[in-house]
Enzyme design. Structure first.
Site, short mmCIF file in Angstrom:
data_model
loop_
_atom_site.label_atom_id
_atom_site.label_comp_id
_atom_site.label_asym_id
_atom_site.label_seq_id
_atom_site.Cartn_x
_atom_site.Cartn_y
_atom_site.Cartn_z
N CYS A 261 -52.80 -13.23 21.71
CA CYS A 261 -53.71 -13.97 20.83
C CYS A 261 -54.93 -13.16 20.41
CB CYS A 261 -54.14 -15.27 21.49
SG CYS A 261 -54.82 -15.06 23.14
N HIS B 120 -61.07 -16.71 19.23
CA HIS B 120 -61.34 -15.35 19.70
C HIS B 120 -62.00 -14.58 18.57
CE1 HIS B 120 -59.20 -16.23 23.25
NE2 HIS B 120 -58.20 -15.36 23.19
#
Lengths: 332, 332
Positions: free
Chosen positions: A115, A239
């Site tokens: 990710c 993120h």
């Protein structure tokens, strides 16, 4: 955690699911909600899985290792979100906007990437294609949800405990050491720490190594030198990356902005603005901003944000499945 | 905010203060506590200031600009924590561990550096001396206290509001947009954002430019190429840095660790461990860890943390004053 997102993405994108069979590998989730119905999620039933057209794995590496290759060998399409097979040469590692061409009707086991890497893979590609990336340095700002549900609950508990204690004076600083941690390697409320996974002999964490190795594979660019510092921050989802990309040739910031503004799956902020984890949470695209020259004219510096549970995991897996439908290799 | 820390540092280090005259430039603080006594902090009294041996400025640039040069011209030692004179060629910009040699009895106005740069200035110096730094890339993780009291109160209020709302599901993600922000350019609770100060035409923020320009001055190394991404994170105190330092020659990680473990004012974590803002809060040294090779053998990557209100501001100012005492230029 990604499993819940996967079901919501399948619903929201009207993926043609005739029948959904949810299975639980662990003790946590015993039922799921899909299209307004509650479905039991029992332990894995091998023969029922083998009768499916498509199986998504959103569990631990061990579960994928045990089940995924056998299913693929029997002709089931398997889209695996674990890291078990990402670097396996026989397994395509796919971000559809980047390398859908790696898909093949004979390779039924497909891996989705880490990710943290996904945002860099999508945002860096048009720049790499134009000028040829030679070196990458990345510092990450990774959400706690990437560490799983227990870590997130630990974060919430620490945050509740701290909200009554927050103090500024230096003689009171030790109160900050109060929050206990067990799911994460250090306290995360009002803190950041540079550890995601264990460290190797060279001092790099497993997350940092994953980003480097997986990016080289997805871009089919084994020669790029990459150094990552992966840092956990007190954010729920999303993120972020501060990235320096170095190129074979001098680059143009204006042209980089034009390339990024046209890139598929990417949204570029206007100059002077930027995405944040809060602005990206719950959204599908990769977001980029703050495009500027790095240490010299052969380098670009940019800020990248994506929802780690969506584009970083569940959404990417569904986009792979949609690509299989589009090619007629999987039928509705 | 730095003012309160300054008084605590003067007390804790038993700085020989015969008489303390606190003045308030703004409307906020009207009295201070020093050595268990409450002292009124009225508006600035020019003639009283001119009769002091030493004046610390821990206020806005405008206040320093208005008062500091006149005081220094009259022979008062002035240690200024604002950014007003840091890049002035006639003013020494001093981190005592790094460049105490820049002090001079004839230069009575002395500037302390930007709080984000200090950790890099201290931790990078032994490596620069050994191998010659040519390029630096830094991503920062900056505490909210660096943005002042109003920003910190905004952070606390957002955190309280969020602690009841924290949710994970993507369809609930918009609740994260709820926190209002006015002291900071974006919400900070459960968020990070890459803006500290305003942006210039090249896309760099004022904080990023300060770090670059001030580091070159403190190291007396005008040729180093530096690119910074300054990011605010939901941390109360303690600025962290992910730094890549590139050198003229190949480096050795083991030797770098030995140099750092002996460096003055620096504490190096054992391998596999690292400092965090929580572990550094309220403490004086600069902390470093995760020393490893960067993209190749001419580069080192490290993680640096320091308390932005102490070594980044108040403590550094007092250390400068202690150096003046040591040299006999200022008498107790």
């Amino acid at each position: 955690m990604v499993g819940g997102e996967l079901l919501r993405v399948l619903e929201a994108r009207r993926f043609p699911v005739a029948r959904l069979l949810p299975y639980s590998s662990g003790a946590s989730r015993k039922s799921v909600s899909f299209r307004h119905r509650r479905l039991a999620a029992p332990g894995v039933d091998h023969s029922a899985l083998a009768a499916c057209d498509l199986v998504f794995f959103v569990s631990a590496d061990e579960v994928s290792e045990r089940l995924a290759p056998g299913l693929a060998a029997r002709g089931v399409w398997v889209i695996d979100d674990s890291s078990a097979f990402r670097l396996d040469k026989r397994v395509p590692l796919v971000i559809p906007e980047v390398n859908a061409s790696a898909l093949s009707p004979s390779r039924r086991l497909i891996a989705g990437p880490n990710c943290t890497m996904t945002g860099l893979g999508v945002a860096g590609l048009p720049l790499h294609r134009r000028w040829g990336v030679t070196e990458i340095r990345v510092a990450s700002y990774q959400a706690v949800s990437g560490a799983g549900k227990a870590a997130l609950e630990e974060f919430f508990a620490q945050n509740r405990a701290l909200s009554g204690l927050l103090a500024l004076k230096s003689e009171q600083a030790p109160v900050f050491n109060a929050p206990r941690n067990s799911a994460l390697p250090a306290p995360i409320a009002c803190n950041v720490f540079p550890q995601v996974g264990g460290f190797d002999a060279a001092g790099y964490s497993s997350e940092e190594n994953k980003v480097a190795a997986e990016l080289r594979k997805v871009w089919a660019a084994p020669g790029i030198k990459i150094s990552v510092t992966a840092v956990r921050v007190p954010v729920v989802r999303g993120h972020s990356l501060a990235a320096w990309l170095r190129f074979e040739r001098p680059v143009s910031v204006a042209q980089a902005r034009r390339l990024l503004s046209k890139a598929h799956g990417l949204e570029l902020s206007p100059e002077g603005r930027y995405p944040t984890p809060l602005s990206a949470a719950g959204r599908g695209p990769v977001y980029a901003g703050r495009v500027r020259a790095g240490v010299d004219s052969r380098e670009l510096c940019l800020w990248i944000v994506s929802d780690n549970l969506l584009k970083g995991a569940a959404l990417n897996s569904v986009q792979i499945a949609e690509e299989l439908l589009r090619r007629g290799w999987l039928r509705a």
